[in-house]
Motif scaffolding. Structure first.
Motif, PDB file in Angstrom:
ATOM      1  N   UNK A  85       0.808  -1.218   0.000  1.00 40.61           N
ATOM      2  CA  UNK A  85       0.000   0.000   0.000  1.00 40.61           C
ATOM      3  C   UNK A  85       0.843   1.271   0.000  1.00 40.61           C
ATOM      4  N   UNK A  86       2.167   1.119   0.003  1.00 40.49           N
ATOM      5  CA  UNK A  86       3.047   2.287  -0.005  1.00 40.49           C
ATOM      6  C   UNK A  86       2.926   3.010  -1.343  1.00 40.49           C
ATOM      7  N   UNK A  87       2.804   4.331  -1.311  1.00 41.40           N
ATOM      8  CA  UNK A  87       2.795   5.081  -2.570  1.00 41.40           C
ATOM      9  C   UNK A  87       4.145   4.958  -3.274  1.00 41.40           C
ATOM     10  N   UNK A  88       4.121   4.866  -4.568  1.00 39.63           N
ATOM     11  CA  UNK A  88       5.344   4.846  -5.366  1.00 39.63           C
ATOM     12  C   UNK A  88       5.665   6.298  -5.703  1.00 39.63           C
ATOM     13  N   UNK A  89       6.762   6.806  -5.180  1.00 42.93           N
ATOM     14  CA  UNK A  89       7.076   8.225  -5.353  1.00 42.93           C
ATOM     15  C   UNK A  89       8.439   8.473  -5.987  1.00 42.93           C
ATOM     16  N   UNK A  90       9.328   7.529  -5.912  1.00 41.05           N
ATOM     17  CA  UNK A  90      10.688   7.685  -6.430  1.00 41.05           C
ATOM     18  C   UNK A  90      10.905   6.738  -7.607  1.00 41.05           C
ATOM     19  N   UNK A  91      11.764   7.098  -8.550  1.00 42.73           N
ATOM     20  CA  UNK A  91      12.050   6.184  -9.671  1.00 42.73           C
ATOM     21  C   UNK A  91      12.455   4.787  -9.205  1.00 42.73           C
ATOM     22  N   UNK A  92      13.201   4.696  -8.096  1.00 39.74           N
ATOM     23  CA  UNK A  92      13.613   3.374  -7.604  1.00 39.74           C
ATOM     24  C   UNK A  92      12.417   2.531  -7.169  1.00 39.74           C
ATOM     25  N   UNK A  93      11.343   3.165  -6.675  1.00 36.78           N
ATOM     26  CA  UNK A  93      10.143   2.425  -6.294  1.00 36.78           C
ATOM     27  C   UNK A  93       9.526   1.770  -7.526  1.00 36.78           C
TER      28      UNK A  93
END
Length: 191
Positions: A85-93
């Motif tokens: 459920x973590x938002x994807x915010x960084x390119x690495x995510x």
């Protein structure tokens, strides 16, 4: 949590987390009754194993005991890896979730559900699933146009899909999508 305390906690934790070969994703301090809860989220390119979470939890706990950053009040330290459920915010995510289905809120185009096929410096190459027997279609989303993004949990998944941990055709659901999505990988210690 004050910016000063947040900065002090990050400064205390980052060298220890880096030394363990992990990345410090998040540090959150919240009130929980008379105690405070300190949540530390760590991750890595390969995901985070339970043993690594336990080891870094002990290391962070020792560092907190040796410092005055938390003051005299009681707190509970919880170290965990990011969940689905973590938002994807960084390119690495996004890179870590290549092959996974994601729900994107795009600034100009609205909502899009698609599978991440590749990630580069500018954005994502996607595959929009076909509906009612139609073939999937390629799509592109630049990081600048992504307002929100989250992994979509799949209970039915085509065999051999990229990132598919099961992939043997014996089951209808992905029981272990990858270690970085495990909500089980957490250790809690009281101070």
């Amino acid at each position: 949590m004050s910016t000063t305390q947040s900065e002090r906690l990050r400064a205390l934790f980052e060298p220890l987390v880096d030394k363990a070969g992990l990345e410090l994703e998040e540090v959150t301090l919240s009130a929980s009754g008379r105690r405070r809860q300190l949540l530390v989220v760590v991750d890595s390119e390969e995901g985070v194993q339970l043993d690594a979470v336990a080891e870094i939890s002990r290391s962070l706990s020792q560092a907190l005991d040796a410092s005055d950053v938390m003051g005299e009040a009681e707190y509970v330290l919880e170290v965990t890896s990011p969940g689905t459920d973590r938002p994807l915010t960084e390119p690495r995510h996004f890179r870590r979730n290549t092959g996974r289905l994601v729900k994107l809120a795009l600034k100009e185009r609205g909502e899009l559900i698609a599978r991440i096929m590749a990630v580069d410096e500018a954005g994502l190459d996607l595959e929009v699933p076909g509906v009612k027997g139609r073939k999937p279609k390629p799509a592109r989303a630049d990081f600048a146009e992504i307002a929100k993004a989250r992994v979509e949990v799949e209970f039915t998944r085509r065999d051999g899909a990229p990132g598919d941990a099961v992939g043997d055709g014996d089951t209808d659901f992905d029981t272990e999508p990858d270690d970085s999505d495990s909500d089980i990988d957490e250790t809690t210690e009281e101070a």
